[in-house]
Design an enzyme around this catalytic site. Sequence first.
Site, short mmCIF file in Angstrom:
data_model
loop_
_atom_site.label_atom_id
_atom_site.label_comp_id
_atom_site.label_asym_id
_atom_site.label_seq_id
_atom_site.Cartn_x
_atom_site.Cartn_y
_atom_site.Cartn_z
N ASP A 157 0.86 -1.19 0.00
CA ASP A 157 0.00 0.00 0.00
C ASP A 157 0.89 1.23 0.00
O ASP A 157 2.14 1.12 -0.12
CB ASP A 157 -0.94 0.00 1.22
CG ASP A 157 -2.25 0.74 0.93
OD1 ASP A 157 -2.20 1.96 0.67
OD2 ASP A 157 -3.32 0.11 0.95
N ASP A 196 3.83 1.76 -5.23
CA ASP A 196 2.85 2.47 -6.03
C ASP A 196 2.37 1.42 -7.02
O ASP A 196 3.12 0.99 -7.90
CB ASP A 196 3.51 3.66 -6.75
CG ASP A 196 2.53 4.35 -7.69
OD1 ASP A 196 1.41 3.82 -7.88
OD2 ASP A 196 2.87 5.41 -8.22
N ARG A 209 -9.02 -6.31 -3.04
CA ARG A 209 -10.38 -5.99 -2.58
C ARG A 209 -10.57 -4.48 -2.64
O ARG A 209 -9.83 -3.72 -2.02
CB ARG A 209 -10.61 -6.50 -1.15
CG ARG A 209 -12.12 -6.45 -0.80
CD ARG A 209 -12.40 -6.81 0.63
NE ARG A 209 -12.25 -5.67 1.49
CZ ARG A 209 -13.00 -5.42 2.56
NH1 ARG A 209 -13.96 -6.26 2.89
NH2 ARG A 209 -12.79 -4.37 3.32
N HIS A 228 -11.94 -0.91 -8.49
CA HIS A 228 -13.03 0.06 -8.63
C HIS A 228 -12.53 1.49 -8.38
O HIS A 228 -13.24 2.44 -8.64
CB HIS A 228 -14.24 -0.31 -7.77
CG HIS A 228 -14.15 0.06 -6.32
ND1 HIS A 228 -15.27 0.15 -5.52
CD2 HIS A 228 -13.10 0.35 -5.51
CE1 HIS A 228 -14.89 0.49 -4.29
NE2 HIS A 228 -13.60 0.60 -4.26
#
Length: 481
Positions: free
Chosen positions: A302, A331, A349, A353
């Site tokens: 992350d 990144d 997860r 989106h």
Amino acid sequence: MTEQLNGLRRILNEAIDDIIAACAKRNEEFPSIDNPAQPSEFSPHGIRNDPTVSHAIKLGVAAAHQLVATLQSPMQTVIGIGTYTTLPGNVAVVERTHVAEIIRQYGKGGMCAADIVKYNGTSADKLERILRHLATHHVFREVSPGVFAHNMLSSLLDTGKDVELIMKNLDGKFDGTNGLAAYISSLTSEQIKTYASMWNLMTDDPRADSQELNETSFQRAYDTNLTFWQFLDLPENDFSRRRFDCAMQGVSSMQPPGTILTTYDWNSMPESGTIVDVGSGLGHVSLEIASVRPDLTFILEDRPSVLEDARKYWTQHAPELVENAHFIATDYLCPQPQLPTVPDILLLRFILHNLSDKYATILLKHLRAIAKSSTKLIVVDYVVEHACLTPRNLDSESQDTIPGAAAPAAPSPLLPNYGLAGALTYQMDMIMLAHFNAKERTIEHWIDLFSASGWRLVKVNRDPTNKTDWPLLVAEVVEGL
Ligand SMILES: C[S@@+](CC[C@H](N)C(=O)[O-])C[C@H]1O[C@@H](n2cnc3c(N)ncnc32)[C@H](O)[C@@H]1O
């Protein structure tokens, strides 16, 4: 029209009959909206997570909303839609003035606004009206004129913390909480301001058709060139960043608990295999998987600021697992770093989106480059269903070459996508649009995205208690690319 009204009434009646019968069978009452949410709401054994009840709820909620839209004066409905902003706006006021924590102290008897403002120093007259507006939307209960107590919905705004402690450390309000209030808070702050600029962006802005992360309604609203993530990393936004990271844990409570365990057979992974949790946040999804497979190696990736907190989170919640976990700042739009082992599972997860097709393809290609032939890509995200029937749900599942790809359509006269019973999918699609130029995707769209980046969708796993929202998509490597 009579036929439609009768159809809606029948669905509603049958749904309620099924719920009452399931309660009788379990010898329990359906939770009352007048009481704070019970711990059973968060348990896989809670009544709403019973597969029969969960299906009946979906039908009942869809029918009730469609009935309102059908029966009510269209002028009232449309003008009402224009006033919706008052609802998240008032939830924001209540959250930022800690009303949920203040009211909790007075239990069922409730509290009047004049007493509430002794704690938070805001306006009693305005707060009373705000609370009445919310109570009319079933958030809080007006127990006697001007006196408000918690009900099932308002209790979820409560962090459970002592109000004096919150006042002493406002930035840490959500630290260590279950993330639900944090999520509601996050949705009612940056998100409202961002969405207010959406129509400007669509009408008079050269960025209207952009796929870039820094050319969205968010940049227009905040007059910045920073992406949402870069904005969260500014020192002055430390509270928002911590709140967002905590909120991602709250997101899980929208699904029946343990869904990540029921929608994939984690025991099919090799002994001591490796999972890369891409965009892990604090890594609570990996921790859930670790509860059944502690032998696995978890690699959390992350932004650096998030991983610092992730390491602390794991040290606190699973000290025995920290040593075998890797926290690698990345990144994800750049090539993947050198990893200690080749991954068996790449878990994403709520990552794709956040990305437009252009950037989702870049990320998936980077992941394909480090995969071995047996690596599985596991994606948990919403799948958008059309608001009409499609060849996929008309043709029946047996004709679909991808098991689970066709979501069952709702019975007529409901909208085939269950209308507002599935509202969050479409609301999240808009939030992704406004913040990231990104999207929730239809199943056809997922198939195309995977095949454009070296992956093939092989299966869609749906939780038995929630067959339509948030399925788990399994993709495999396409060889020879
Ligand atoms: C919606 S959150 C999902 C977090 C977690 N997967 C979950 O389900 O709770 C998206 C995550 O992607 C991370 N992220 C955003 N941009 C990133 C980037 N360029 N590289 C790595 N991580 C990124 C964010 O910091 C955030 O933790």
